[in-house]
Design an enzyme around this catalytic site. Sequence first.
Site, mmCIF file in Angstrom:
data_model
loop_
_atom_site.group_PDB
_atom_site.id
_atom_site.type_symbol
_atom_site.label_atom_id
_atom_site.label_comp_id
_atom_site.label_asym_id
_atom_site.label_seq_id
_atom_site.Cartn_x
_atom_site.Cartn_y
_atom_site.Cartn_z
ATOM 1 N N GLY A 216 -2.609 8.055 3.147
ATOM 2 C CA GLY A 216 -2.645 6.587 2.983
ATOM 3 C C GLY A 216 -1.909 6.164 2.070
ATOM 4 N N SER A 217 -1.848 4.970 1.953
ATOM 5 C CA SER A 217 -1.215 4.129 0.628
ATOM 6 C C SER A 217 -2.012 4.508 -0.658
ATOM 7 C CB SER A 217 -0.925 2.798 0.699
ATOM 8 O OG SER A 217 -0.264 2.580 1.898
ATOM 9 N N PRO A 218 -1.340 4.400 -1.869
ATOM 10 C CA PRO A 218 -2.318 4.360 -3.235
ATOM 11 C C PRO A 218 -3.151 3.467 -2.967
ATOM 12 C CG PRO A 218 0.066 4.676 -3.548
ATOM 13 C CD PRO A 218 -0.056 4.194 -2.036
ATOM 14 N N THR A 220 -6.170 3.502 -1.488
ATOM 15 C CA THR A 220 -7.000 2.966 -0.054
ATOM 16 C C THR A 220 -8.299 3.780 -0.103
ATOM 17 O OG1 THR A 220 -5.612 4.659 0.862
ATOM 18 C CG2 THR A 220 -5.122 2.428 1.199
ATOM 19 N N GLY A 221 -8.534 4.480 -1.053
ATOM 20 C CA GLY A 221 -9.951 4.995 -1.103
ATOM 21 C C GLY A 221 -9.894 6.539 -0.637
ATOM 22 N N HIS A 439 12.269 -26.463 -6.491
ATOM 23 C CA HIS A 439 12.285 -25.247 -6.163
ATOM 24 C C HIS A 439 11.172 -24.811 -5.144
ATOM 25 C CE1 HIS A 439 14.375 -21.189 -5.818
ATOM 26 N NE2 HIS A 439 13.198 -20.820 -5.384
ATOM 27 N N GLU A 440 9.952 -24.875 -5.793
ATOM 28 C CA GLU A 440 8.661 -24.619 -5.268
ATOM 29 C C GLU A 440 8.224 -25.395 -4.000
ATOM 30 O OE1 GLU A 440 7.729 -21.415 -5.847
ATOM 31 O OE2 GLU A 440 8.876 -21.089 -7.253
ATOM 32 N N HIS A 443 10.106 -24.603 -1.042
ATOM 33 C CA HIS A 443 9.327 -23.328 -0.266
ATOM 34 C C HIS A 443 8.290 -23.806 0.509
ATOM 35 C CE1 HIS A 443 12.228 -20.276 -2.002
ATOM 36 N NE2 HIS A 443 11.594 -20.209 -3.268
#
Length: 660
Positions: A216-218, A220-221, A439-440, A443
Amino acid sequence: MADNENNKNNNNFFNQNPLITFAIFSVVVILLFKVMVGEGVGNNNSVMGTSTTRIKPVDYSELKELVKSKSVKKVEIGQSYIRAISTDGSKIYTTRVVKGDSELIKLLDEEKIDYTGFSETNWFTEMFGWLFPFLIIIAIWMFFAGRMQKSMGGGLLGMGNSKKLINSEKPDTKFDDVAGVEEAKEEVKEIVDFLKYPGRYVEIGAKIPKGVLLVGSPGTGKTLLAKAVAGEAEVPFFSVSGSSFIEMFVGVGAARVRDLFEQAKKDAPSIIFIDEIDAIGKSRAAGGPMGGNDEREQTLNQLLAEMDGFGTDTPVIILAATNRPEILDPALLRPGRFDRQVLVDKPDFEGRVKILKVHVKNVKIDKDVDLKEIARLTAGLAGADLANIVNEAALLAGRKSQKTVKQQDMYEAVERALAGLAKKSRRINPKEKKIVAYHESGHALLAETTDGAKKVSKVSIVPRGLAALGYTLNKPEEDKYMMQMHELWAEVDTLLGGRAAEQVFIGEISTGAGNDLERATDIIKSMVQTYGMSEIAGLMVLEKSRQSFLSGGGQQATREYSERMAEEMDEYIKKSLDEHYQAVLNRLEEYRGAIEEMVALLYKKENITGDEVRKIIVNFEKENGIESKVVENSESIEEELKADATMTDHDDTNGKSDEK
C-alpha cells in the site's frame, strides 16, 4: 541460593565490563611486580638471609669501615649499588656504587672477604618489560571495541547481533484501532485464529501461509495493521526495518536474519514484521552488468532459506510491508514464502469517517464538528494524513486558547495539509494580488460551470506553501477510481481557466499558470499515449511503464512510436489546447459579471467558500437569463437566494448595489 545468585551477578558484571576487568587485572599485576622487585634491592636470592633479615642503607664510606672491621661476611657488587650481609646474617647493608673507586676491592682482598657480582634485573622484570607494551595495545583495542560495540549493536565489533535492532514487544493494538481497511482486516483475521489455535489447522491438514505481504501507499496503516494482528493474537511481535540488515561488512545481514528467526522460534507462536522489505528484497536481476553478489543478495538468500527452514505447522508468521511490490524478487513472492499480498489501500469516504472517529477519541471536539464534511474534503488522503489533520486542528485550537476543537479549526487543518501553511508574512503588491484574484476566480468559474469537473470547496488569495500565491480547493462529488473522457477534458478546461482569466480581465498573461499548463498538457498526452482516447493513435498504446532492471528495478517509461507519430501527437496536443482555451475564453466573456463579483468578494474577504461561489454564479445566470450550468445543489442555492431577497449588499468596487 543467594550466594550463587551473587556470584552470577558478579560474573555478569565482569563479562559486560571488560575495560573495568582489564583495569583491575593491571593493578594486581603492578602490585605483584612491586612486591617481587622490592624497594630497589633486587630479587637475587644469593645474599638474602632469613625472613628476619633487615635491610639497612649506609654510605659508601660506612661500608668500607664495616669491611675493615670485618662486620660483613659477603659482598655483592652490581652496576649501580652494592649490598653486603652482616656476619650474623641479621642485616643487609646497601649503598650506591662510586664509579672509578677501587679501594673497596682492595679492602675486600686484604680482609679476605668473599665478593661477587650480580645482575640487578631478573626474569620477571625482563618479561614484564616485554609484555607491558602489548598490554597497552590490548587496552586500546578493547576501548575502541567497546565503542564500536555500542554503536553497532553488540557481538564481535557489533557485527551479526541484531538484539538492539529488533523491537520485541507484545502490542496492545486491536483491530478496532485500525479503521478504513476493512477488506485487509478480513484477509488477516485467519492468521490471528491460526496463532491462537494452531492445532485446529494442523489436525485437519490445512497450511497457513508462512508470509503475508502488506502492500500500500505510505501512511495507509500497514505497520498498524501488523501490530493489530499481534495484539489480537496476543503473541510476541518482532519488528525490524529492512535497512537494518544492510551493513558495510559482508555477511552481517545474513547473520542478523538468522538471529531474528532464532528469537522468533524460541518465543513461538510469534510474528516477525519486516518493514520496507524492498530494502533487502529487491530483485537480484537488478544487479546490473557488474553482478549482484553483494551484501544485499546474501541477506536476501538467507531470508529465503530461513523461510524454507520451518514447516507450515510452525506457529511463526512473517509479515512484511512495502509500497513498491513491483521491484521485489520473484523468489520472495512464490507460493511457500509470501503466499499472499494484502492491499492496504487509501480509505474511501466511509473509511475516512471511521479513521477520523478513531483519531478524535482523545481530542475534545465541539458539537458543531462534522467529520463527514471533513471526510469529503480529504478524498485521496491516507490514514496518516488524516491523523495529522486532527492533530493540526488540536494545535490550532490550543493556540487560540479554546477549550474544544471547532469546525473552522478542522477546515484550516485540511487547508494546511492540501495547500500548505499560510504565509501571512509574504506581502504581495496590489497588482499581483489583482492578477491572483482573477486567476483563481477563472479556475473556480470553470470548475462550477463545466460538466464533469470537481466542484469548488474554497477559493483563497492568501499565499500558502512554497510558491502558491493563491489556490482553489476542489472536492469530488464522490470517491472515484477512474475518469471518463469528458471528465478529463473538464479537468483541462479548469486548469486553463486561470490563464484565460488573466488574458480576458488583465489584458496580459503572467508566469502564474506554468504548473496549470504543464498538468493540462500531461492529461492530453496521457489520453493519446496511454488511454486510447484520440484519433491520432486510436487504440494503440504508445508509451507504457516497464520494470527496468538496469535502473535498480524501478519503473521506466519506454517510447514505442515513430517520429511521424510524435509529430502528429504534438500537433494534436497543441490543437486541442488551443481549441479548449478558446472555449474557456468564450465562457469567461459570458460570465464576466460573475467573475468581477467574485474578485470583489475575494478582495474583501481573501477567502470565499464554494457555496459563495455557486451563489454568485447562480444569481448572475438568473439575472442574465442564462441556462444554469451549476448542477450541484442548485435547488438549495435557489432557496437560499429567495430567503436572502430582502438583503442588500453594496459593492464599493464596481459601484453598484445588487439586491438579492
